[in-house]
Structures are given as structure tokens and as C-alpha cells.
Design a protein around this motif. Structure first.
Motif, mmCIF file in Angstrom:
data_model
loop_
_atom_site.group_PDB
_atom_site.id
_atom_site.type_symbol
_atom_site.label_atom_id
_atom_site.label_comp_id
_atom_site.label_asym_id
_atom_site.label_seq_id
_atom_site.Cartn_x
_atom_site.Cartn_y
_atom_site.Cartn_z
ATOM 1 N N GLN A 1 0.826 -1.202 0.000
ATOM 2 C CA GLN A 1 0.000 0.000 0.000
ATOM 3 C C GLN A 1 0.861 1.252 0.000
ATOM 4 O O GLN A 1 1.776 1.399 0.806
ATOM 5 C CB GLN A 1 -0.931 0.016 1.210
ATOM 6 N N CYS A 2 0.538 2.120 -0.935
ATOM 7 C CA CYS A 2 1.265 3.382 -1.058
ATOM 8 C C CYS A 2 0.965 4.275 0.144
ATOM 9 O O CYS A 2 -0.193 4.529 0.451
ATOM 10 C CB CYS A 2 0.831 4.089 -2.342
ATOM 11 N N PRO A 3 2.014 4.749 0.832
ATOM 12 C CA PRO A 3 1.796 5.631 1.983
ATOM 13 C C PRO A 3 1.274 7.007 1.575
ATOM 14 O O PRO A 3 0.752 7.747 2.397
ATOM 15 C CB PRO A 3 3.180 5.725 2.634
ATOM 16 N N ALA A 4 1.411 7.326 0.306
ATOM 17 C CA ALA A 4 0.984 8.658 -0.140
ATOM 18 C C ALA A 4 -0.476 8.691 -0.567
ATOM 19 O O ALA A 4 -1.225 9.590 -0.208
ATOM 20 C CB ALA A 4 1.878 9.141 -1.271
ATOM 21 N N CYS A 5 -0.908 7.693 -1.357
ATOM 22 C CA CYS A 5 -2.261 7.758 -1.896
ATOM 23 C C CYS A 5 -3.115 6.546 -1.554
ATOM 24 O O CYS A 5 -4.295 6.517 -1.848
ATOM 25 C CB CYS A 5 -2.222 7.961 -3.420
ATOM 26 N N GLY A 6 -2.527 5.513 -0.946
ATOM 27 C CA GLY A 6 -3.324 4.368 -0.536
ATOM 28 C C GLY A 6 -3.534 3.322 -1.610
ATOM 29 O O GLY A 6 -4.140 2.281 -1.358
ATOM 30 N N HIS A 7 -3.038 3.567 -2.820
ATOM 31 C CA HIS A 7 -3.134 2.577 -3.883
ATOM 32 C C HIS A 7 -2.393 1.318 -3.448
ATOM 33 O O HIS A 7 -1.390 1.403 -2.749
ATOM 34 C CB HIS A 7 -2.512 3.145 -5.160
#
Ligand SMILES: [Zn+2]
Ligand SMILES: [Zn+2]
Length: 126
Positions: free
Chosen positions: A86-92
Motif C-alpha cells: 500500500q502506497c503511503p501517499a495515496c493508498g493505492h
């Protein structure tokens, strides 16, 4: 929005001419494209700089030889796959993963992740 370099794994490429940009000097606040003079702020490297411990000897001589004429050698020796992180920036939840085997065993493996969606880069240390 100002133009900024393309990030691929831990690498930044000039958005104008595609040249691999060098890592910034320790006290520099920007990196200049050798080919066209495009200036990328050093802050772009904050999330992705992982090579501070590396030195020229970390590259096999064949690659160093190549570097004189071809700037994309860093891509050699890396394997890139898409993993569910999971991307810490956008949650993708998909990211490109690049495994870099450090030279000495006690440095372990650093996994570089780049968000498929927003291109945010971060890293995991095993
Ligand atoms: Zn350029
Ligand atoms: Zn993202």
C-alpha cells in the motif's frame, strides 16, 4: 505545475531529454541535466535516495565501462515486479518493486517501491 523528473525505481530521468540524472551532491539543492541543462530540485530525491553508501566499486566493471557512453546502466541488474504494497501517499495497493542486493551481506536487501498510481517512491529494508 513545474515540470519534474520522471521517476523509475530509485532513478530520476530528465523530462526534456530522458537522460538519467545524477544523484545530487551532499550539499547541493538541485541536479542539472548534463544533456540539456534542465534543473531538478534535490528534494525530489528525498524519498528515494538509497545509494549514499554505494561507491563506484559497487558496479561490475562492465557496467562502469558502459557508463561512459550510456547513462542508463543502473537499470541493469535490477528486477522490477509489481507487488501488493500500500502506497503511503495515496493508498493505492500496487507498487513497482525493485530489489537491490547490497554488496556486503550485512547490508541485506533494500526493496524500492514506486506507487503504480501516483509514482510516490519509498523503500523497505529487510
Ligand atoms: Zn535533459
Ligand atoms: Zn500512490
Amino acid at each position: 505545475m513545474p515540470k519534474s523528473a520522471h521517476k523509475i525505481g530509485a532513478l530520476l530521468f530528465c523530462p526534456d531529454c530522458g537522460t538519467l540524472l545524477d544523484l545530487p551532491e551532499a550539499d547541493a539543492d538541485s541536479v542539472t541535466c548534463e544533456q540539456c541543462g534542465f534543473v531538478e530540485p534535490a528534494s525530489s530525491y528525498e524519498n528515494i535516495v538509497i545509494t549514499t553508501k554505494s561507491h563506484p566499486d559497487a558496479f561490475p566493471s562492465a557496467l562502469r565501462q558502459k557508463r561512459k557512453t550510456q547513462t542508463k546502466v543502473h537499470e541493469s541488474g535490477e528486477t522490477r515486479t509489481i507487488v501488493s504494497e500500500q502506497c503511503p501517499a495515496c493508498g493505492h495497493d500496487e507498487a513497482y518493486s525493485v530489489n537491490k542486493q547490497m554488496r556486503s551481506a550485512d547490508e541485506g536487501t533494500t526493496v524500492l517501491l514506486t506507487c503504480v498510481s501516483c509514482r510516490h517512491g519509498w523503500r523497505l529494508n529487510n
